[in-house]
Design a protein around this motif. Structure first.
Motif, PDB file in Angstrom:
ATOM      1  N   GLN A 181       6.236   7.428  20.356  1.00 45.93           N
ATOM      2  CA  GLN A 181       7.039   7.475  19.140  1.00 45.93           C
ATOM      3  C   GLN A 181       8.128   6.416  19.163  1.00 45.93           C
ATOM      4  O   GLN A 181       8.918   6.330  20.094  1.00 45.93           O
ATOM      5  N   LEU A 182       8.166   5.600  18.123  1.00 45.61           N
ATOM      6  CA  LEU A 182       9.218   4.604  17.919  1.00 45.61           C
ATOM      7  C   LEU A 182      10.219   5.094  16.878  1.00 45.61           C
ATOM      8  O   LEU A 182      11.418   4.951  17.033  1.00 45.61           O
ATOM      9  N   GLY A 183       9.684   5.636  15.791  1.00 42.89           N
ATOM     10  CA  GLY A 183      10.519   6.074  14.674  1.00 42.89           C
ATOM     11  C   GLY A 183      11.195   7.398  14.942  1.00 42.89           C
ATOM     12  O   GLY A 183      10.889   8.108  15.903  1.00 42.89           O
ATOM     13  N   ARG A 184      12.108   7.731  14.064  1.00 44.33           N
ATOM     14  CA  ARG A 184      12.831   9.008  14.144  1.00 44.33           C
ATOM     15  C   ARG A 184      12.940   9.574  12.733  1.00 44.33           C
ATOM     16  O   ARG A 184      12.961   8.836  11.756  1.00 44.33           O
ATOM     17  N   GLY A 185      13.027  10.875  12.669  1.00 42.12           N
ATOM     18  CA  GLY A 185      13.178  11.528  11.371  1.00 42.12           C
ATOM     19  C   GLY A 185      11.842  12.038  10.865  1.00 42.12           C
ATOM     20  O   GLY A 185      10.802  11.868  11.505  1.00 42.12           O
ATOM     21  N   PRO A 186      11.881  12.689   9.712  1.00 41.08           N
ATOM     22  CA  PRO A 186      10.671  13.326   9.194  1.00 41.08           C
ATOM     23  C   PRO A 186       9.580  12.321   8.819  1.00 41.08           C
ATOM     24  O   PRO A 186       9.852  11.250   8.300  1.00 41.08           O
ATOM     25  N   LEU A 187       8.348  12.689   9.134  1.00 38.74           N
ATOM     26  CA  LEU A 187       7.184  11.919   8.723  1.00 38.74           C
ATOM     27  C   LEU A 187       6.138  12.913   8.284  1.00 38.74           C
ATOM     28  O   LEU A 187       5.699  13.727   9.101  1.00 38.74           O
ATOM     29  N   PRO A 188       5.705  12.956   7.047  1.00 34.06           N
ATOM     30  CA  PRO A 188       6.109  12.033   5.997  1.00 34.06           C
ATOM     31  C   PRO A 188       7.591  12.185   5.651  1.00 34.06           C
ATOM     32  O   PRO A 188       8.175  13.250   5.879  1.00 34.06           O
ATOM     33  N   PRO A 189       8.182  11.116   5.119  1.00 34.95           N
ATOM     34  CA  PRO A 189       9.605  11.159   4.777  1.00 34.95           C
ATOM     35  C   PRO A 189       9.907  12.242   3.740  1.00 34.95           C
ATOM     36  O   PRO A 189       9.036  12.611   2.954  1.00 34.95           O
ATOM     37  N   ARG A 190      11.132  12.711   3.784  1.00 32.15           N
ATOM     38  CA  ARG A 190      11.585  13.721   2.809  1.00 32.15           C
ATOM     39  C   ARG A 190      12.792  13.192   2.042  1.00 32.15           C
ATOM     40  O   ARG A 190      13.667  12.536   2.621  1.00 32.15           O
ATOM     41  N   VAL A 191      12.841  13.514   0.779  1.00 32.83           N
ATOM     42  CA  VAL A 191      13.962  13.114  -0.070  1.00 32.83           C
ATOM     43  C   VAL A 191      15.256  13.616   0.556  1.00 32.83           C
ATOM     44  O   VAL A 191      15.366  14.771   0.962  1.00 32.83           O
ATOM     45  N   GLY A 192      16.241  12.718   0.685  1.00 32.37           N
ATOM     46  CA  GLY A 192      17.554  13.086   1.198  1.00 32.37           C
ATOM     47  C   GLY A 192      17.676  13.089   2.713  1.00 32.37           C
ATOM     48  O   GLY A 192      18.759  13.338   3.244  1.00 32.37           O
ATOM     49  N   GLU A 193      16.586  12.846   3.447  1.00 34.15           N
ATOM     50  CA  GLU A 193      16.631  12.819   4.914  1.00 34.15           C
ATOM     51  C   GLU A 193      16.199  11.443   5.404  1.00 34.15           C
ATOM     52  O   GLU A 193      15.205  10.903   4.930  1.00 34.15           O
ATOM     53  N   GLU A 194      16.943  10.918   6.385  1.00 31.40           N
ATOM     54  CA  GLU A 194      16.646   9.578   6.878  1.00 31.40           C
ATOM     55  C   GLU A 194      15.445   9.574   7.821  1.00 31.40           C
ATOM     56  O   GLU A 194      15.339  10.393   8.720  1.00 31.40           O
ATOM     57  N   THR A 195      14.558   8.627   7.585  1.00 37.62           N
ATOM     58  CA  THR A 195      13.464   8.315   8.505  1.00 37.62           C
ATOM     59  C   THR A 195      13.693   6.895   8.995  1.00 37.62           C
ATOM     60  O   THR A 195      13.950   5.996   8.200  1.00 37.62           O
ATOM     61  N   LYS A 196      13.613   6.717  10.316  1.00 34.52           N
ATOM     62  CA  LYS A 196      13.805   5.388  10.903  1.00 34.52           C
ATOM     63  C   LYS A 196      12.450   4.820  11.306  1.00 34.52           C
ATOM     64  O   LYS A 196      11.659   5.488  11.959  1.00 34.52           O
ATOM     65  N   TYR A 197      12.207   3.584  10.874  1.00 37.06           N
ATOM     66  CA  TYR A 197      10.979   2.854  11.156  1.00 37.06           C
ATOM     67  C   TYR A 197      11.316   1.646  12.018  1.00 37.06           C
ATOM     68  O   TYR A 197      12.443   1.158  12.010  1.00 37.06           O
ATOM     69  N   TRP A 198      10.324   1.132  12.710  1.00 34.12           N
ATOM     70  CA  TRP A 198      10.458  -0.150  13.394  1.00 34.12           C
ATOM     71  C   TRP A 198       9.565  -1.145  12.681  1.00 34.12           C
ATOM     72  O   TRP A 198       8.391  -0.856  12.408  1.00 34.12           O
ATOM     73  N   VAL A 199      10.136  -2.300  12.354  1.00 33.04           N
ATOM     74  CA  VAL A 199       9.347  -3.401  11.812  1.00 33.04           C
ATOM     75  C   VAL A 199       9.114  -4.374  12.960  1.00 33.04           C
ATOM     76  O   VAL A 199      10.062  -4.823  13.608  1.00 33.04           O
ATOM     77  N   LEU A 200       7.838  -4.657  13.210  1.00 32.67           N
ATOM     78  CA  LEU A 200       7.437  -5.540  14.302  1.00 32.67           C
ATOM     79  C   LEU A 200       6.943  -6.857  13.699  1.00 32.67           C
ATOM     80  O   LEU A 200       6.010  -6.858  12.900  1.00 32.67           O
ATOM     81  N   VAL A 201       7.571  -7.943  14.100  1.00 34.08           N
ATOM     82  CA  VAL A 201       7.209  -9.270  13.611  1.00 34.08           C
ATOM     83  C   VAL A 201       6.709 -10.076  14.803  1.00 34.08           C
ATOM     84  O   VAL A 201       7.332 -10.078  15.865  1.00 34.08           O
ATOM     85  N   ASN A 202       5.590 -10.759  14.620  1.00 32.47           N
ATOM     86  CA  ASN A 202       5.053 -11.612  15.670  1.00 32.47           C
ATOM     87  C   ASN A 202       4.826 -13.008  15.107  1.00 32.47           C
ATOM     88  O   ASN A 202       4.199 -13.157  14.058  1.00 32.47           O
ATOM     89  N   ILE A 203       5.347 -14.002  15.817  1.00 34.94           N
ATOM     90  CA  ILE A 203       5.122 -15.406  15.467  1.00 34.94           C
ATOM     91  C   ILE A 203       4.366 -16.019  16.639  1.00 34.94           C
ATOM     92  O   ILE A 203       4.842 -15.973  17.776  1.00 34.94           O
TER      93      ILE A 203
END
Length: 185
Positions: free
Chosen positions: A46-68
């Motif tokens: 697990q990388l993210g935190r918070g509800p999945l699927p997201p819920r209205v009014g509650e924070e979900t944290k995602y990681w954006v991974l960029v590769n060059i």
């Protein structure tokens, strides 16, 4: 290359020969830019935190991974930038595999990174955590987390500018099979 020909005409024989050089063809490098949002790694961590699927009014944290990734020649003055929408929170948690960490300009909502040079056949990973607290109007959707994603640099071999872009990364977690099973909207 050398071209030669023997010609006979009117009892006479002629030999023609011509050599020439073609101009050098300089082939530059090829950069690739890939970005995706994740809640779990490919191995299921697990990388993210918070509800999945997201819920209205509650924070979900995602990681954006960029590769060059680079191919055949060195790239100098490599840069990356992206815009974070106003409804997305920059958490300050990030990691880069090469160079200095991100700079975040809160006034313009821009995240940026630079590197003096990227060697041939080398890649760099740029990772950032973003928080989303969905509103009622976003219910049932997959909001955009990052927009105007660009990478720029100069091919050091042919001194040619390189520019790549991706329009956006949303919270649909397309590459995250484990998250897809839980739901993303």
């Amino acid at each position: 290359p050398v071209l030669s020909a023997d010609i006979s005409a009117d009892g006479s024989s002629y030999h023609f020969e011509r050599s020439f050089e073609t101009p050098a063809l300089s082939i530059g490098t090829l950069l690739s830019l890939h970005a995706e949002a994740r809640y779990f790694t490919n191995e299921g961590d697990q990388l993210g935190r918070g509800p999945l699927p997201p819920r209205v009014g509650e924070e979900t944290k995602y990681w954006v991974l960029v590769n060059i990734s680079n191919t055949s020649s060195r790239v100098r003055d490599l840069s990356f930038s992206a815009k974070i929408p106003n409804y997305v929170k920059w958490t300050g948690r990030s990691s880069v595999s090469k160079g200095q960490n991100f700079l975040f300009d809160d006034a313009n909502r821009l995240v940026a990174w630079t590197l003096a040079s990227l060697d041939p056949y080398e890649s760099v990973g740029l990772y950032m955590e973003l928080g989303l607290t969905p509103t009622q109007s976003q219910k049932g959707s997959t909001p955009v987390l990052l927009t105007d994603i660009t990478s720029n640099g100069t091919d050091d071999y042919i001194s040619s500018p390189i520019s790549l872009s991706i329009s956006s990364v949303d919270s649909s977690l397309k590459a995250d099979k484990k998250a897809q099973e839980k739901g993303v909207a």
